[in-house]
Design a protein around this motif. Structure first.
Motif, PDB file in Angstrom:
ATOM      1  N   VAL A 129       4.102  -2.642   0.010  1.00  0.00           N
ATOM      2  CA  VAL A 129       4.037  -4.079   0.227  1.00  0.00           C
ATOM      3  C   VAL A 129       3.428  -4.706  -1.020  1.00  0.00           C
ATOM      4  O   VAL A 129       2.354  -4.285  -1.474  1.00  0.00           O
ATOM      5  CB  VAL A 129       3.175  -4.420   1.461  1.00  0.00           C
ATOM      6  CG1 VAL A 129       3.179  -5.933   1.698  1.00  0.00           C
ATOM      7  CG2 VAL A 129       3.693  -3.674   2.685  1.00  0.00           C
ATOM      8  N   LYS A 130       4.099  -5.696  -1.594  1.00  0.00           N
ATOM      9  CA  LYS A 130       3.629  -6.294  -2.838  1.00  0.00           C
ATOM     10  C   LYS A 130       2.524  -7.324  -2.563  1.00  0.00           C
ATOM     11  O   LYS A 130       2.698  -8.536  -2.733  1.00  0.00           O
ATOM     12  CB  LYS A 130       4.789  -6.931  -3.582  1.00  0.00           C
ATOM     13  CG  LYS A 130       5.809  -5.925  -4.087  1.00  0.00           C
ATOM     14  CD  LYS A 130       6.917  -6.593  -4.875  1.00  0.00           C
ATOM     15  CE  LYS A 130       7.915  -5.577  -5.403  1.00  0.00           C
ATOM     16  NZ  LYS A 130       9.007  -6.215  -6.189  1.00  0.00           N
ATOM     17  N   THR A 131       1.407  -6.808  -2.093  1.00  0.00           N
ATOM     18  CA  THR A 131       0.240  -7.664  -1.846  1.00  0.00           C
ATOM     19  C   THR A 131      -0.977  -7.015  -2.509  1.00  0.00           C
ATOM     20  O   THR A 131      -1.848  -6.483  -1.829  1.00  0.00           O
ATOM     21  CB  THR A 131      -0.013  -7.836  -0.341  1.00  0.00           C
ATOM     22  OG1 THR A 131      -0.175  -6.538   0.255  1.00  0.00           O
ATOM     23  CG2 THR A 131       1.136  -8.566   0.321  1.00  0.00           C
ATOM     24  N   SER A 158      -7.274  -1.610   6.576  1.00  0.00           N
ATOM     25  CA  SER A 158      -6.892  -1.282   7.955  1.00  0.00           C
ATOM     26  C   SER A 158      -6.647  -2.573   8.711  1.00  0.00           C
ATOM     27  O   SER A 158      -7.419  -3.530   8.587  1.00  0.00           O
ATOM     28  CB  SER A 158      -7.988  -0.461   8.643  1.00  0.00           C
ATOM     29  OG  SER A 158      -9.201  -1.182   8.678  1.00  0.00           O
ATOM     30  N   VAL A 159      -5.547  -2.605   9.495  1.00  0.00           N
ATOM     31  CA  VAL A 159      -5.139  -3.828  10.190  1.00  0.00           C
ATOM     32  C   VAL A 159      -4.959  -3.524  11.672  1.00  0.00           C
ATOM     33  O   VAL A 159      -4.407  -2.492  12.055  1.00  0.00           O
ATOM     34  CB  VAL A 159      -3.819  -4.391   9.612  1.00  0.00           C
ATOM     35  CG1 VAL A 159      -3.454  -5.699  10.307  1.00  0.00           C
ATOM     36  CG2 VAL A 159      -3.944  -4.595   8.116  1.00  0.00           C
ATOM     37  N   ILE A 198       0.291   0.476  -0.036  1.00  0.00           N
ATOM     38  CA  ILE A 198       1.141   1.535   0.520  1.00  0.00           C
ATOM     39  C   ILE A 198       0.705   1.779   1.958  1.00  0.00           C
ATOM     40  O   ILE A 198      -0.453   2.132   2.221  1.00  0.00           O
ATOM     41  CB  ILE A 198       1.014   2.826  -0.308  1.00  0.00           C
ATOM     42  CG1 ILE A 198       1.391   2.541  -1.767  1.00  0.00           C
ATOM     43  CG2 ILE A 198       1.894   3.918   0.274  1.00  0.00           C
ATOM     44  CD1 ILE A 198       1.163   3.707  -2.690  1.00  0.00           C
ATOM     45  N   VAL A 199       1.642   1.598   2.904  1.00  0.00           N
ATOM     46  CA  VAL A 199       1.343   1.720   4.326  1.00  0.00           C
ATOM     47  C   VAL A 199       1.521   3.164   4.770  1.00  0.00           C
ATOM     48  O   VAL A 199       2.510   3.814   4.424  1.00  0.00           O
ATOM     49  CB  VAL A 199       2.256   0.797   5.159  1.00  0.00           C
ATOM     50  CG1 VAL A 199       1.914   0.891   6.639  1.00  0.00           C
ATOM     51  CG2 VAL A 199       2.143  -0.639   4.679  1.00  0.00           C
ATOM     52  N   HIS A 200       0.544   3.678   5.549  1.00  0.00           N
ATOM     53  CA  HIS A 200       0.619   5.053   6.068  1.00  0.00           C
ATOM     54  C   HIS A 200       0.715   4.994   7.599  1.00  0.00           C
ATOM     55  O   HIS A 200       0.016   4.204   8.234  1.00  0.00           O
ATOM     56  CB  HIS A 200      -0.617   5.833   5.652  1.00  0.00           C
ATOM     57  CG  HIS A 200      -0.869   5.807   4.172  1.00  0.00           C
ATOM     58  ND1 HIS A 200      -0.055   6.424   3.257  1.00  0.00           N
ATOM     59  CD2 HIS A 200      -1.853   5.200   3.454  1.00  0.00           C
ATOM     60  CE1 HIS A 200      -0.541   6.218   2.025  1.00  0.00           C
ATOM     61  NE2 HIS A 200      -1.627   5.471   2.135  1.00  0.00           N
ATOM     62  N   GLN A 249      -3.450   2.186   8.800  1.00  0.00           N
ATOM     63  CA  GLN A 249      -4.180   2.453   7.565  1.00  0.00           C
ATOM     64  C   GLN A 249      -3.246   2.280   6.371  1.00  0.00           C
ATOM     65  O   GLN A 249      -2.113   2.771   6.385  1.00  0.00           O
ATOM     66  CB  GLN A 249      -4.749   3.871   7.573  1.00  0.00           C
ATOM     67  CG  GLN A 249      -5.703   4.151   8.729  1.00  0.00           C
ATOM     68  CD  GLN A 249      -6.954   3.299   8.667  1.00  0.00           C
ATOM     69  OE1 GLN A 249      -7.482   3.039   7.582  1.00  0.00           O
ATOM     70  NE2 GLN A 249      -7.425   2.857   9.822  1.00  0.00           N
ATOM     71  N   SER A 250      -3.745   1.607   5.362  1.00  0.00           N
ATOM     72  CA  SER A 250      -2.995   1.412   4.134  1.00  0.00           C
ATOM     73  C   SER A 250      -3.930   1.621   2.951  1.00  0.00           C
ATOM     74  O   SER A 250      -5.157   1.583   3.098  1.00  0.00           O
ATOM     75  CB  SER A 250      -2.400  -0.003   4.067  1.00  0.00           C
ATOM     76  OG  SER A 250      -1.620  -0.276   5.212  1.00  0.00           O
TER      77      SER A 250
END
Length: 283
Positions: free
Chosen positions: A248-250, A175-176, A240-242, A193-194
């Motif tokens: 995102v390749k992280t 979460s960011v 995967i961003v929700h 949330q991701s």
């Protein structure tokens, strides 16, 4: 008179000795068979083992967005776990033995927080991120041990093992806060949330041992000791961003995931096989 007295003596002696002679004849006709001797069960070279352990885990959590000039970790925590396993082994000599073991570990929790740096268009943004997840591990190891002599029923040993680890990393979320609006400002202060894609795989595992065994009886030994176990570096899939499902390749990885275990177990020495009966050739 003397002749009659001799005949009477002989006749009486014959009457008295007749039953004993008959019994002797009967015994001669049926040879004496001694009762069977039951040999005690002797310990053989094969053994079964079972172990439980608990300890703390080690490893470095890494994630691309937590790197660079502005991104950094504030906290990284790889949780503790317990283990249970068993195996079969062979005692080659008084000083050398080996076994093959299989083991399952409880879930290892991953928790971290950091400062995340990312670009949106021409603008760089910095947010605070929270990361959590779980790693599950099962191992199969081939182990060798050197017993360092027995002292009053206590046998210290050292050993090493190598094999394979099946690892699964799942339930990993991020979460960011804050979320940029793409124009140099902040859209809102809610957290986005991701989740990292669940992954599993097999990698090299290896271990080092030190401990001592205690003789309970001829067949049973109690084993207590320390083990260092390394199962490689599990890595998640893409982030995967929700909502929206953007990838995102992280990926999140845990470098050199390991465990420092204190274990207790038992070894049961199987009975030695019965010797084969000798083959007697018939004429």
């Amino acid at each position: 008179m003397k002749t009659m007295r001799k005949i009477s003596t002989i006749w009486v002696a014959a009457v008295l000795l007749a039953p004993a002679s008959a019994a002797g004849a009967a015994d001669f006709g049926m040879p004496y068979t001694p009762p069977p001797i039951v040999e005690p069960l002797m310990a053989g070279n094969w053994y079964l083992r079972g172990d439980v352990g608990a300890g703390w885990s080690g490893g470095w959590m890494r994630e691309k967005e937590f790197a660079g000039s502005t991104g950094r970790w504030h906290e990284r925590n790889v949780g503790d776990s317990t283990s249970i396993g068993g195996g079969v082994g062979y005692q080659f000599s008084n000083f050398l033995r080996g076994d093959i073991t299989a083991e399952w570990r409880t879930g290892i929790s991953l928790r971290g927080s950091g400062q995340e740096s990312y670009m949106v268009g021409a603008f760089r943004y910095t947010g605070t991120a929270q990361v959590q997840g779980t790693v599950r591990v099962a191992t199969v190891l081939a182990n060798g041990y050197v017993d360092l002599g027995s002292y009053w029923g206590v046998t210290p040993y050292v050993g090493a093992g190598i094999g394979a680890a099946y690892r699964q990393i799942s339930g990993t979320q991020s979460s960011v806060n804050p979320i940029p609006d793409g124009f140099g400002g902040v859209l809102r202060y809610d957290s986005v949330q991701s989740s990292y894609k669940k992954t599993s795989g097999v990698d090299l595992a290896w271990a080092l041992y030190a401990g001592a065994s205690f003789d309970v009886n001829e067949h049973l030994k109690i084993d207590a000791g320390y083990r260092y176990l390394n199962v490689g570096s599990p890595t998640t899939g893409a982030l995967i961003v929700h909502p929206g499902g953007a990838r995102v390749k992280t990926p999140l990885s845990v470098d050199d995931l390991s465990a420092h275990d204190f274990r207790i177990g038992a070894r049961w020495l199987l009975p030695a096989p019965a010797p084969m009966a000798p083959v007697i050739a018939k004429n």
